[in-house]
Scaffold this motif. Sequence first.
Motif, short mmCIF file in Angstrom:
data_model
loop_
_atom_site.label_atom_id
_atom_site.label_comp_id
_atom_site.label_asym_id
_atom_site.label_seq_id
_atom_site.Cartn_x
_atom_site.Cartn_y
_atom_site.Cartn_z
N GLN A 1 4.67 86.82 58.87
CA GLN A 1 5.23 85.81 59.75
C GLN A 1 4.16 85.32 60.68
O GLN A 1 3.62 86.09 61.49
CB GLN A 1 6.42 86.36 60.53
CG GLN A 1 7.11 85.30 61.39
CD GLN A 1 8.49 85.73 61.82
OE1 GLN A 1 9.01 86.74 61.37
NE2 GLN A 1 9.09 84.96 62.71
N ALA A 2 3.86 84.03 60.60
CA ALA A 2 2.86 83.42 61.47
C ALA A 2 3.55 82.84 62.70
O ALA A 2 4.67 82.35 62.62
CB ALA A 2 2.12 82.33 60.73
N SER A 3 2.85 82.90 63.82
CA SER A 3 3.38 82.35 65.06
C SER A 3 2.23 81.97 65.97
O SER A 3 1.07 82.28 65.68
CB SER A 3 4.30 83.37 65.75
OG SER A 3 3.56 84.54 66.08
N GLY A 4 2.57 81.32 67.06
CA GLY A 4 1.57 80.98 68.06
C GLY A 4 1.12 79.54 68.08
O GLY A 4 0.30 79.15 68.91
N GLY A 5 1.62 78.75 67.17
CA GLY A 5 1.23 77.35 67.14
C GLY A 5 1.78 76.58 68.33
O GLY A 5 2.62 77.08 69.08
N GLY A 6 1.29 75.37 68.49
CA GLY A 6 1.75 74.53 69.59
C GLY A 6 0.81 73.36 69.79
O GLY A 6 0.00 73.03 68.93
N LEU A 7 0.94 72.76 70.94
CA LEU A 7 0.13 71.60 71.31
C LEU A 7 -1.01 72.06 72.22
O LEU A 7 -0.79 72.78 73.19
CB LEU A 7 0.99 70.57 72.04
CG LEU A 7 0.29 69.32 72.56
CD1 LEU A 7 -0.26 68.49 71.40
CD2 LEU A 7 1.26 68.48 73.40
N VAL A 8 -2.21 71.62 71.88
CA VAL A 8 -3.39 72.00 72.66
C VAL A 8 -4.30 70.79 72.76
O VAL A 8 -4.37 69.99 71.83
CB VAL A 8 -4.11 73.22 72.04
CG1 VAL A 8 -4.56 72.92 70.62
CG2 VAL A 8 -5.26 73.69 72.90
N GLN A 9 -4.99 70.68 73.86
CA GLN A 9 -5.93 69.57 74.04
C GLN A 9 -7.24 69.85 73.32
O GLN A 9 -7.64 71.01 73.16
CB GLN A 9 -6.19 69.33 75.52
CG GLN A 9 -5.02 68.72 76.27
CD GLN A 9 -5.39 68.31 77.68
OE1 GLN A 9 -6.29 68.89 78.29
NE2 GLN A 9 -4.70 67.31 78.21
N LEU B 1 -3.38 82.23 67.01
CA LEU B 1 -2.27 82.39 66.07
C LEU B 1 -2.16 83.86 65.68
O LEU B 1 -3.18 84.56 65.58
CB LEU B 1 -2.48 81.53 64.83
CG LEU B 1 -2.74 80.04 65.06
CD1 LEU B 1 -2.82 79.33 63.72
CD2 LEU B 1 -1.69 79.43 65.96
N SER B 2 -0.94 84.28 65.45
CA SER B 2 -0.69 85.64 65.03
C SER B 2 -0.04 85.66 63.66
O SER B 2 0.72 84.75 63.31
CB SER B 2 0.23 86.34 66.03
OG SER B 2 -0.35 86.39 67.32
N CYS B 3 -0.33 86.70 62.92
CA CYS B 3 0.30 86.92 61.62
C CYS B 3 0.79 88.36 61.62
O CYS B 3 -0.02 89.29 61.53
CB CYS B 3 -0.69 86.67 60.50
SG CYS B 3 -0.04 86.97 58.84
N ALA B 4 2.10 88.52 61.73
CA ALA B 4 2.69 89.85 61.76
C ALA B 4 3.09 90.25 60.35
O ALA B 4 3.71 89.47 59.62
CB ALA B 4 3.91 89.86 62.68
N ALA B 5 2.73 91.47 59.99
CA ALA B 5 3.04 91.97 58.65
C ALA B 5 4.09 93.06 58.73
O ALA B 5 4.16 93.81 59.70
CB ALA B 5 1.78 92.50 57.99
N SER B 6 4.89 93.13 57.70
CA SER B 6 5.87 94.21 57.59
C SER B 6 5.89 94.70 56.16
O SER B 6 5.60 93.96 55.23
CB SER B 6 7.27 93.73 58.00
OG SER B 6 7.69 92.67 57.17
N GLY B 7 6.17 95.97 56.01
CA GLY B 7 6.27 96.54 54.68
C GLY B 7 5.00 97.16 54.16
O GLY B 7 5.03 97.96 53.22
#
Length: 122
Positions: free
Chosen positions: A3-11, A18-24
Motif C-alpha cells: 500500500q502506497a501513501s504520502g502523495g499530495g500537492l507540493v511546490q 512516499l511510503s510503501c507498507a508491506a504485509s504478509g
Amino acid sequence: QLQASGGGLVQAGGSLRLSCAASGRTVSSFTVGWFRQAAGKEREFVGFISWTGSDPYYADSVKDRFTISADNAKNAVYLQMNSVNPEDTATYYCAADIIGHGSRGSRDYQYWGQGTEVTVSS
C-alpha cells in the motif's frame, strides 16, 4: 500486499516522502520498486531497493534527487523526493519482485500497490 501513501500537492523545489507498507512478507526478503505514471503516458521506472542489500538503483531522471530506503522494523519502503519539478507529477506505485534481484521492467514485478498521486505545482 503493498500500500502506497504520502502523495499530495507540493511546490516545485519542495520535498515529499512516499511510503510503501508491506504485509504478509518482510520487505527485507524481496525487491521493492517504485514506478510512476503521468496522465497520458506510459508507466515509468523510478528506482528499486533490492533484498540483496545492494545500493538502491535509480532512473537517470530522478538520480541525485530521490532516495529509496527501507525500514525493516516498520516493514516499509520509502521514496524521499527532493527538488521536485512539475515533470515529477504522476501517480506513484510501489511494486514487489519476490523472484529477482531488481529490475527496471514493470513486468518483472508480481505485486503492485494501488498508487498515490503526486502533483507538483510550478
